[in-house]
Design a protein around this motif. Structure first.
Motif, mmCIF file in Angstrom:
data_model
loop_
_atom_site.group_PDB
_atom_site.id
_atom_site.type_symbol
_atom_site.label_atom_id
_atom_site.label_comp_id
_atom_site.label_asym_id
_atom_site.label_seq_id
_atom_site.Cartn_x
_atom_site.Cartn_y
_atom_site.Cartn_z
ATOM 1 N N TYR A 194 32.327 -12.505 -45.340
ATOM 2 C CA TYR A 194 31.372 -12.116 -46.595
ATOM 3 C C TYR A 194 31.587 -13.290 -47.698
ATOM 4 O O TYR A 194 31.138 -13.648 -48.674
ATOM 5 C CB TYR A 194 31.947 -10.998 -47.235
ATOM 6 N N HIS A 195 32.650 -14.116 -47.525
ATOM 7 C CA HIS A 195 33.076 -15.483 -48.292
ATOM 8 C C HIS A 195 32.705 -16.884 -47.587
ATOM 9 O O HIS A 195 32.936 -17.755 -48.170
ATOM 10 C CB HIS A 195 34.537 -15.273 -48.765
ATOM 11 N N GLY A 196 32.534 -16.714 -46.354
ATOM 12 C CA GLY A 196 32.360 -18.052 -45.559
ATOM 13 C C GLY A 196 31.064 -18.264 -44.972
ATOM 14 O O GLY A 196 30.193 -18.916 -45.043
ATOM 15 N N ASP A 244 40.240 -22.054 -56.583
ATOM 16 C CA ASP A 244 40.384 -20.784 -57.636
ATOM 17 C C ASP A 244 40.106 -19.246 -56.738
ATOM 18 O O ASP A 244 40.675 -18.628 -57.027
ATOM 19 C CB ASP A 244 39.365 -21.082 -58.740
ATOM 20 N N THR A 245 39.020 -19.709 -55.831
ATOM 21 C CA THR A 245 38.540 -18.398 -55.075
ATOM 22 C C THR A 245 39.620 -17.868 -54.135
ATOM 23 O O THR A 245 39.772 -16.549 -54.025
ATOM 24 C CB THR A 245 37.316 -18.774 -54.310
ATOM 25 N N VAL A 246 40.393 -19.036 -53.607
ATOM 26 C CA VAL A 246 41.324 -18.554 -52.532
ATOM 27 C C VAL A 246 42.469 -17.845 -53.545
ATOM 28 O O VAL A 246 43.062 -16.985 -53.071
ATOM 29 C CB VAL A 246 41.833 -19.807 -51.913
ATOM 30 N N ALA A 247 42.716 -18.356 -54.537
ATOM 31 C CA ALA A 247 43.901 -17.788 -55.326
ATOM 32 C C ALA A 247 43.541 -16.319 -55.626
ATOM 33 O O ALA A 247 44.579 -15.585 -56.118
ATOM 34 C CB ALA A 247 44.357 -18.451 -56.568
ATOM 35 N N GLY A 277 44.213 -10.120 -54.907
ATOM 36 C CA GLY A 277 43.276 -8.932 -54.854
ATOM 37 C C GLY A 277 42.392 -8.984 -55.933
ATOM 38 O O GLY A 277 41.635 -7.935 -56.361
ATOM 39 N N GLU A 278 41.693 -10.235 -56.615
ATOM 40 C CA GLU A 278 40.778 -10.302 -57.340
ATOM 41 C C GLU A 278 39.469 -10.981 -56.834
ATOM 42 O O GLU A 278 38.697 -11.799 -57.398
ATOM 43 C CB GLU A 278 41.100 -11.320 -58.668
ATOM 44 N N ASP A 317 43.420 -23.073 -45.487
ATOM 45 C CA ASP A 317 42.887 -24.358 -45.866
ATOM 46 C C ASP A 317 41.413 -24.152 -46.030
ATOM 47 O O ASP A 317 40.886 -23.930 -45.076
ATOM 48 C CB ASP A 317 43.234 -25.237 -44.748
ATOM 49 N N SER A 318 40.694 -24.174 -46.959
ATOM 50 C CA SER A 318 39.339 -24.215 -47.039
ATOM 51 C C SER A 318 38.802 -25.585 -48.070
ATOM 52 O O SER A 318 39.416 -25.815 -48.809
ATOM 53 C CB SER A 318 39.100 -22.863 -48.052
ATOM 54 N N ARG A 319 37.821 -25.868 -47.285
ATOM 55 C CA ARG A 319 37.028 -27.142 -47.965
ATOM 56 C C ARG A 319 35.621 -26.829 -47.992
ATOM 57 O O ARG A 319 34.959 -26.086 -47.277
ATOM 58 C CB ARG A 319 37.211 -28.348 -47.030
#
Length: 635
Positions: free
Chosen positions: A529-531, A565-568, A573-574, A605-607
């Motif tokens: 859903y996020h990738g 910011d999205t990863v954090a 849980g936000e 690790d997201s880019r």
């Protein structure tokens, strides 16, 4: 009317300044800035001084003992070394210099004697009462018989001169205007000299005295000989303005021994400098410019120590000694001094090591025991130091550690139960949208495909609900977690018309390894859903055993990636709108903390534009697995 402006600082009173006054606010700000910079520089200087003092006098017992012992050892070595070095260097260098100068002086005197001998022998061949009169009559005579008699007489006289002067290596007489220019040679000459004119003779003048020309060292004129010689060329006038030249040579090697002959002068090289300051001869193993001034070649000769002696006619004999040879004895002393210093330092290191074993090692052992402090008290074994003070301290520490272990165990059990309750609460908060979307999918299949598809969908959906909502243990096998993940992926593919491609790889020997429930599914759900944003997207799940009894789990997608910011936000849980079972990465992090503590780790690790990789490292066993299962059963 001009409006005034006000400057307010804590360093000065409030002042009202008009814009047309000479002092402006910039002056005050610059002044305060400079003062602030000066205070900062002084603060840095004080900090550097404190660091230097701490380095010279550390806060540790081992450091201070080492500094003291090294100082006590090095100080006498340095003082004795400096004193003996200057004394030895001065005495030894004076002796070495005197030795080389004595040898050079004898060589200079030998050259002076050789030059004088050449001049004396040439005088015997001069006109006005000498052999030169016979030579002049020989040249002027036209009677063949008379000419032959005089030739034989001159030849006998020259032979006597050669035998009576052994230092004379060769001689000949050059007649510039005669068809046979060279005559009365003492031995056969090289062909090029027999046909050369006086101007073509390869002789370089060293100096001139009266009408005598003394040539610098050059190869001999004799045939089948490669010796180096010194030569003299003397013009003698006869008859009506006619001139002949007398050539004499003597061996250079008998006057100045060549380098490398195995004698005392081995590794000593020579330069012969003319009275014009130009280098006329060199036997150095390096090339010098022909005719170069000695002062211009100082850089090329910096690897040699030079000694020089000047002759009475202004020429100069220079001996060159390699500095490695010149300073050989001093260097040997240096090596011996370094060896003795190293031995002293080795003894010092040995003393430091002994003190370390006697004092510092027990402290270090106690420190390691404190750093390894854990629930297992077996590591706190008896400490045998043969020092009563350390054993008493360590015994007190062991008693204290046992009491602390008991308290920590009690607190840990309470916190673990609290964490289990939070996990159970999270599981109970299943997002109803997932069930609603799945029921909509079932309705669509019933309408479009028929009963078989509904059957398959309900079967898979039932397994997912049973795994998610079941009251069994929170610890399952890896094969069970993978089976539940495959069911979840199959439901999502049916829902989205087989849009997702998920490849899973697992080592066969870890299928029965225990793992907390819902570790893989939230990570894959996050990737969906996020990738993944297109049908070409792919998710790869890998589980493999690592060294040290660890399991490495990686979930990678080729999607659009996420910002930091999205990863954090996901970890907190936000993550926004929930999907699937809706527990997310925050749940995974909590599960790892509850069941593994610091033994597990998770990194993301997201880019942007490249994808996201989630990496989890867990032990191959769950601490307190049986207790946990019983606790869940009782709950």
């Amino acid at each position: 009317m001009r409006r005034p402006f006000v400057i307010e600082t804590r360093f000065s009173h409030i002042k009202t300044l008009h814009s047309n006054q000479k002092i402006t606010y910039r002056y005050f700000f610059r002044r305060f800035k400079i003062k602030g910079g000066e205070r900062a520089a002084k603060g840095r200087d004080r900090m550097n001084v404190r660091r230097l003092l701490q380095w010279l006098w550390p806060d540790t017992l081992k450091g201070r003992l080492s500094i003291l012992l090294i100082f006590v050892t090095i100080t006498p070595i340095v003082l004795i070394g400096i004193t003996s070095y200057f004394w030895f260097y001065q005495v030894q260098m004076e002796k070495i210099n005197a030795s080389y100068e004595t040898v050079l002086r004898s060589e200079r005197d030998a050259l002076e004697k050789a030059f004088d001998n050449l001049a004396s022998v040439s005088q015997l061949l001069a006109a006005d009462g000498g052999l030169g009169d016979d030579i002049a009559l020989y040249m002027q005579s036209e009677d063949p018989l008379e000419k032959t008699k005089r030739f034989r007489s001159i030849d006998r006289s020259l032979t006597n001169i050669i035998y009576s002067n052994p230092s004379i290596h060769s001689l000949f007489v050059y007649f510039e205007e005669h068809y046979k220019t060279i005559q009365f040679e003492s031995a056969p000459l090289k062909h090029r000299f027999m046909i050369a004119s006086m101007d073509d003779m390869p002789f370089v003048p060293l100096f001139q005295a009266n009408q005598l020309t003394y040539n610098s060292p050059h190869p001999t004129v004799l045939h089948n000989s490669d010796k180096t010689v010194l030569s003299l060329l003397r013009p003698i006038s006869y008859g009506s303005g006619q001139t002949y030249y007398v050539y004499l040579e003597t061996e250079w090697g008998q006057l100045v021994p060549p380098a490398g002959d195995g004698a005392q002068t081995d590794d000593v090289y020579h330069l012969l400098v003319g009275n014009d300051g130009a280098i006329r001869y060199s036997n150095l193993p390096l090339e010098l410019r022909e005719g170069a001034k000695l002062d211009d070649e100082r850089v090329a000769l910096r690897a040699y120590k030079s000694f020089s002696m000047t002759g009475k006619n202004g020429w100069e004999l220079v001996s060159l000694v390699k500095r490695s040879v010149y300073e050989k004895e001093v260097q040997q002393w240096r090596i011996l001094y370094v060896i003795m210093s190293c031995l002293s330092l080795v003894l010092t290191v040995g003393a430091v090591s002994y003190i370390w074993r006697m004092v510092y090692r027990p402290l270090q052992t106690m420190n390691k025991a404190m750093n390894r402090f854990s629930h297992d008290g077996n590591h706190l074994q008896k400490l045998h130091t043969r020092l009563t003070e350390f054993e008493v301290i360590y015994s007190s520490f062991r008693d204290m550690s046992r009491r602390i272990v008991e308290l920590i165990t009690e607190v840990e059990l309470k916190e673990k139960r609290k964490g289990e309750l939070e996990v159970e609460k999270l599981i109970s908060q299943i997002n109803p949208h997932f069930l609603h979307n799945t029921l909509n999918t079932i309705q669509w299949l019933a309408l479009e495909k028929g009963q078989r598809e509904i059957y398959d969908l309900v079967k898979v959906f039932t397994r997912v609900l049973q795994y998610n909502l079941g009251k069994r243990s929170m610890i399952v096998k890896i094969r069970e977690e993978l089976a539940a993940l495959n069911d979840y992926i199959e439901l999502q593919n049916i829902r989205y018309d087989h849009r997702f491609k998920v490849d899973s790889t697992v080592d066969s020997d870890i299928a029965e390894v225990p793992i907390p429930r819902f570790v893989l599914q939230p990570i894959v759900e996050n990737a969906l859903y996020h990738g993944i944003s297109s049908e070409q997207g792919r998710i790869t799940v890998k589980l493999k055993r690592m060294t040290g009894r660890y399991i490495l789990i990686t979930v990678a997608d080729s999607g659009q990636g996420m910002s930091p910011d999205t990863v954090a936000a996901l970890l907190k849980g936000e993550g926004g709108k929930s999907t699937g079972i809706g527990i997310g990465l925050n749940y995974v992090q909590k599960m790892l903390d509850v069941h593994y503590g610091d033994a597990a780790s998770m990194s993301i690790d997201s880019r942007i534009g490249e994808g996201t990789t989630v990496t989890i490292m867990i032990p191959d066993s769950v601490k307190g697995e049986e207790e946990h299962d019983q606790g869940i059963a009782r709950g």
